[in-house]
Design an enzyme around this catalytic site. Structure first.
Site, PDB file in Angstrom:
ATOM      1  N   ASP A 198      38.595  35.738  36.745  1.00  0.00           N
ATOM      2  CA  ASP A 198      38.440  36.856  35.812  1.00  0.00           C
ATOM      3  C   ASP A 198      37.860  36.266  34.538  1.00  0.00           C
ATOM      4  OD1 ASP A 198      38.730  39.184  34.257  1.00  0.00           O
ATOM      5  OD2 ASP A 198      40.486  39.764  35.473  1.00  0.00           O
ATOM      6  N   CYS A 244      38.270  44.753  33.813  1.00  0.00           N
ATOM      7  CA  CYS A 244      39.031  43.749  34.551  1.00  0.00           C
ATOM      8  C   CYS A 244      38.365  43.416  35.880  1.00  0.00           C
ATOM      9  CB  CYS A 244      40.451  44.283  34.792  1.00  0.00           C
ATOM     10  SG  CYS A 244      41.396  43.251  35.918  1.00  0.00           S
ATOM     11  N   ASP A 281      47.229  41.262  37.378  1.00  0.00           N
ATOM     12  CA  ASP A 281      46.054  40.398  37.313  1.00  0.00           C
ATOM     13  C   ASP A 281      46.455  39.022  36.827  1.00  0.00           C
ATOM     14  OD1 ASP A 281      43.674  39.095  36.817  1.00  0.00           O
ATOM     15  OD2 ASP A 281      43.154  40.312  35.062  1.00  0.00           O
ATOM     16  N   HIS A 338      44.736  40.074  32.763  1.00  0.00           N
ATOM     17  CA  HIS A 338      44.978  41.221  31.890  1.00  0.00           C
ATOM     18  C   HIS A 338      46.371  41.793  32.073  1.00  0.00           C
ATOM     19  CE1 HIS A 338      40.828  41.570  30.449  1.00  0.00           C
ATOM     20  NE2 HIS A 338      40.458  41.220  31.683  1.00  0.00           N
ATOM     21  N   SER A 371      29.135  44.701  35.148  1.00  0.00           N
ATOM     22  CA  SER A 371      30.330  45.545  35.072  1.00  0.00           C
ATOM     23  C   SER A 371      30.025  47.030  34.958  1.00  0.00           C
ATOM     24  CB  SER A 371      31.187  45.117  33.889  1.00  0.00           C
ATOM     25  OG  SER A 371      31.599  43.778  34.081  1.00  0.00           O
TER      26      SER A 371
END
Lengths: 369, 630
Positions: free
Chosen positions: B363, B382, B350, B369, B326
């Site tokens: 996810d 996210c 999402d 989210h 990430s």
């Protein structure tokens, strides 16, 4: 006691001591020996004392010989020669091996090198032989002489000791030459010798061939066989005209010259005293030889003449072969520089020769014809 | 019988004598000519040869240059010590010699092994150390017995020493004995003469890269030698010039704190000063003790270092290529802004994943989210936001933007052997694979690239450089360890890399968005636990790189075997408005970035910005999770 009595007695004693000695010969020899001490002090100072003792012993022997009349020497010729041959055979059978050659005979109390004895015994015998043949020598006489010469030479060459063999051969040849061997035969022998060279090559030992090959091109093997010659020629060449100075020769002091107190001592001398020093040495040897030839010319008997001539020419052979090999124009054979190299045996032999010359001089023809 | 005429006979004898005399003179004349030839004509030649014989040039090895940190702390120096050395070609029976030496001086099995290895690598006429660092007493003992050991001698030599031991070893590198490969380099630089007496050469790290600066200029002594090669006296001497000094950009104290922060975990950290590209700290742990290599490492230690599962010899900062996880997201977001694919306030819903071509990209938060804009996408990390974004941008747009940031290409740091990593693109795939069906890029592959997984693999230094570039508003420097080289003779300082290497075309307002989002990460996002109570504003991003993929299964890190756990990553810069430091951290098998990597960053930043020294390694925060921390 009369206090004034001592001095004349001492002087008389001294006169008696030096009476048999030849002044000029003594002077030249003295100069050479002094020069030798100088070089030895540079080449190998630790051997100076030993060499002093060698010289002292040799001088005593010379003095003794100087008083022995040539007639007495003549009587000794055959026994000494036979003893020499016997010892050489003994060496061949029981000799000690050192540095790959069988040269020494161990008598239990001392080790002797009989080949050295032959350098004097040989001319003594041949001079005796030609004296006995009072008539004009004939071809058969020369042939007999040649056989008597070649037997010990062969034995010595077999040891192998090429240097001594050459010196003995030369000593004998000088007698035969002075006895009047015809020029035709001499020239014929030279021609035959050249023609037989390839054959002789095959008879030589490996190390002897190497020495000859090394002479032809020492740079081929700069760290092996050629090292001696290369380093000694560098020493001589770098000496220049006046040399690097006593004890200042870098080749000598830094031990680049091999055998620098014995066979290669000339390189040490030449490096430190240069061309000028070489000239002095050559002149001294020439004077010594000249004096010897003069003594021969005036000797009383055929025996004395031949012996004096041959002994003188031995000096020349030593000097020429040694300087020739050290300066790289002759192959390396184990021949010392006469009266200069360290070593008792050679010194005794040489002083023996000088003693003989003095004796012959003392018994010269009293009336010039 | 012929009648005998004494007079005639005498005359003939005398003529022969005269001939002999003539022959003598002739031969002596020959000798004299020979002497003239040698001593006059050839004198100069022989004079030179005699001098060559006598004079030997003995090189004097210069002192190797020091390596100091930016504040002057010495990291590599030299000391002089006695060594016991053997020349194998002169020593005769080696086993017996060493056994004999062992009776007077302690020789360990390790010393024997090292000597054996040196022998295999050297020529028999070289002199090789069997023992180093002899005490005065040992020297005295050997000298008393020296006559028994031909070919063995005591020598005073200069040794390289790294006072910190294993500290900063991957920066400093080490020196070792010169090999044939080193000789080629020396010859290529025409330094043969200068290296005549030198025995060591830089093998890795700065010691290798700056070898020709550190070496110095050899002096020499003209000595008179005898036929045995022994020096008799010194004739003249020219002093050596010590090697140039390297002053590093590295802050040794920061480096020390960073190394300690890792504890016994494996990983890497690169901290860069964004305004200059100077590296403040570069950690790769575990590291190794470079002092082991100085006098030749023994086979057993060498094998241990190389075969260890911990791989201490690998410089993870430069040669470890890891998926960025990430930590890739801020760069993706910046790419989207720059290429006009997203506006900051544009939000997506999402649902907990992204369906593409029948495959559901999950996810990490079940149920998703909710509505996510750019700020939130970074703060809560996210995935869905970036699945969609990557799919829209396409792989080649991503590749060209990331390439600008230096990802997937060598940064050009002043250490050799850096890895390139992998910047995936259509072209990359064509070149990487042989079979035609493998060479094709599938659109589905782009989607996991968006969250820093898939083919992506970058080195920690690349991540640090990219982070520093963002922190420095798009002005990119080549990362470098050496600040300047001080010339020993002139005292002149040669600066390394003072100029930027590239200025990226990035809009300040876009950079502001990314910075704010990264500040949000450390304030209210995945980095908040690690940076709770920090007295400065920092920008960061956590990351977790999958080592092994469990499709559809729950991630149960606690139950996984240690080497299958994910790698933890963290990038950061601080203070956010006026960045003085940017860093990238990787903890191998550390789990979530928030757990393992962010706490290390906190310790490093606390020290660098506030001067706070930690008392213990960073504690892994097992409660921290990747994703929304609510």
């Amino acid at each position: 006691m009369n206090p004034g009595f001592g001095l004349p007695t001492l002087r008389g004693w001294w006169q008696k001591l030096v009476a048999p000695l030849d002044g000029p010969l003594m002077a030249i020899t003295g100069l050479l020996v002094l020069l030798a001490f100088g070089v030895m002090a540079s080449a190998s100072p630790e051997r100076l004392n030993a060499q002093l003792i060698n010289v002292a012993v040799a001088l005593v022997i010379m003095r003794v010989l100087a008083q022995v009349p040539p007639q007495r020497l003549m009587h000794l010729a055959v026994p000494i020669y036979l003893l020499g041959i016997l010892l050489l055979v003994g060496v061949a059978l029981f000799g000690d091996i050192s540095k790959g050659a069988r040269r020494w005979l161990n008598l239990g109390f001392m080790r002797i090198q009989p080949s050295e004895l032959m350098k004097i015994a040989m001319p003594l015998l041949l001079a005796w032989f030609f004296q006995k043949r009072e008539a004009m020598p004939r071809m058969t006489d020369y042939a007999i002489a040649a056989v008597m010469l070649l037997v010990p030479v062969g034995l010595i060459a077999r040891q192998p000791d090429l240097g001594t063999a050459i010196l003995v051969l030369a000593a004998g040849f000088y007698v035969i030459f002075f006895a009047g061997l015809s020029w035709k035969i001499i020239i014929g022998m030279v021609v035959a010798g050249v023609a037989a060279a390839p054959l002789a090559w095959n008879l030589l030992h490996d190390y002897q061939r190497h020495r000859i090959l090394t002479l032809l091109d020492p740079e081929k093997d700069p760290l092996g066989k050629g090292f001696h010659i290369i380093q000694s020629t560098i020493a001589i060449g770098s000496g220049g005209i006046f040399g690097k100075g006593w004890r200042s020769g870098t080749q000598a002091q830094l031990e680049f010259i091999p055998e620098r107190h014995t066979d290669f001592i000339f390189a040490v001398y030449s490096e430190e005293f240069g061309l000028f020093g070489n000239l002095i040495l050559l002149v001294l040897y020439a004077l010594l030889i000249g004096r010897g030839l003069l003594i021969a010319a005036n000797a009383a008997t055929l025996f004395s003449r031949l012996l004096a001539g041959a002994v003188t020419m031995i000096f020349f052979t030593y000097a020429f072969v040694n300087m020739g090999m050290v300066s790289g124009i002759l192959p390396v054979v184990g021949v010392p520089l006469p009266l200069v190299s360290y070593g008792g045996t050679a010194l005794v032999t040489l002083f023996l020769g000088i003693g003989i010359l003095m004796s012959i001089h003392g018994n010269r023809m009293l009336v010039q014809k | 019988m012929e009648f005998k005429n004494p007079q005639e006979e005498l005359e003939r004898f005398r003529s022969r004598l005269a001939f002999a005399g003539g022959f003598v003179l002739f031969c002596f004349a020959l000798l004299f000519i020979r002497f003239v030839w040698l001593q006059i004509v050839q004198h100069d030649y022989y004079q030179t040869r005699a001098e060559d014989n006598r004079i030997s040039l003995v090189p004097i090895v210069p002192n190797r240059g020091l390596i100091v940190d930016r504040k002057g702390e010495v990291l590599a120096r030299n000391y002089s010590a006695y060594t016991l050395e053997i020349t194998p070609s002169r020593a005769g029976n080696l086993e017996k010699t060493i056994d004999g030496l062992g009776e007077i001086i302690e020789i360990e099995a390790k010393d024997r092994r090292r000597f054996k290895k040196l022998m295999d690598e050297s020529k028999s006429f070289e002199t090789l150390p069997i023992r180093t660092r002899l005490t005065d007493e040992e020297v005295a003992r050997f000298i008393a017995h020296r006559y028994r050991f031909p070919g063995v001698e005591i020598k005073a030599r200069l040794f390289r020493q790294y006072p910190g031991g294993a500290f900063a070893s991957h920066i400093l590198g080490y020196i070792g004995r010169i090999t044939d490969a080193d000789l080629e380099k020396i010859e290529a630089r025409e330094q043969d003469a200068n290296y005549r007496g030198t025995e060591h050469f830089g093998k890795t790290g700065l010691e290798q890269r700056y070898e020709f600066d550190l070496h110095g200029i050899s002096g020499h002594e003209q000595v008179e030698v005898d036929a045995g090669g022994r020096a008799v006296r010194t004739l003249s001497r020219s002093a050596p010039v010590a090697g140039n000094q390297l002053t590093l950009t590295v802050d040794a104290e920061l480096q020390r704190i960073a190394e300690l922060a890792f504890g016994d975990r494996r990983g890497a950290l690169v901290a860069i000063e964004p305004a200059t590209g100077g590296i403040l700290a570069m950690v790769s742990v575990p590291n190794y003790d470079p002092n082991l290599f100085v006098d030749g490492i023994d086979t057993q230690s060498w094998r241990e270092l190389n075969e260890s599962a911990q791989k201490p010899m690998v410089n993870r900062a430069l040669n470890g290529a890891y998926p960025p996880g990430s930590t890739f997201k801020p760069f993706m977001a910046l790419a989207a802004l720059t290429l006009g694919k997203r506006r900051p306030e544009q939000a997506i819903a999402d649902p907990g994943g992204f369906n593409f071509g029948g495959h559901f990209f999950r996810d990490d938060k079940k149920g998703g989210h909710g509505m996510v804009d750019m700020y939130k996408s970074i703060v809560v990390s996210c995935d869905t936001y970036y699945y969609v974004l990557a799919n829209e941008m396409g792989i080649d747009n991503i590749a060209s933007f990331m390439g600008q940031l230096g990802l997937g290409s060598r940064t050009g740091i002043d250490i050799e052997g850096e890895s390139k990593g992998v910047l995936p693109s259509q072209q990359w795939k064509r070149e990487r694979f042989k079979k035609p069906e493998q060479q094709k890029w599938y659109a589905g592959e782009t989607i996991s690239i968006g969250i820093g997984q898939g083919y992506n693999a970058y080195t920690p230094i690349q991540l640090a450089q990219a982070t520093a570039t963002i922190a420095n508003k798009g002005v990119m420097f080549r990362p470098h360890l050496v600040k300047y080289v001080t010339d020993t003779r002139s005292g002149e300082k040669r600066m390394i890399e003072p100029e930027p290497m590239r200025r990226l075309d990035l809009k300040p307002e876009h950079l502001e968005v990314i910075k704010n989002a990264m500040v949000g990460v450390n304030k209210e996002g995945t980095g908040a636990r690690a940076f709770a109570g920090a007295e400065y504003v920092s920008a960061g991003k956590t990351g977790t790189a999958q080592v092994f993929s469990y499709k559809g299964a729950e991630h149960k890190t606690e139950t996984m075997q240690a080497h299958l756990r994910d790698h933890a990553l963290f990038i950061a810069f601080a203070p956010a408005d006026e960045p003085k430091i940017a860093l990238a951290i990787l903890v191998e098998n550390g789990g979530f970035g928030a757990q393992a990597a962010a706490p290390i960053a906190r310790l490093v930043l606390d020290y660098y910005l506030l001067g706070k020294k930690p008392k213990a390694p960073a504690r892994a925060d097992e409660d921290a999770v990747e994703g929304d921390p609510e």
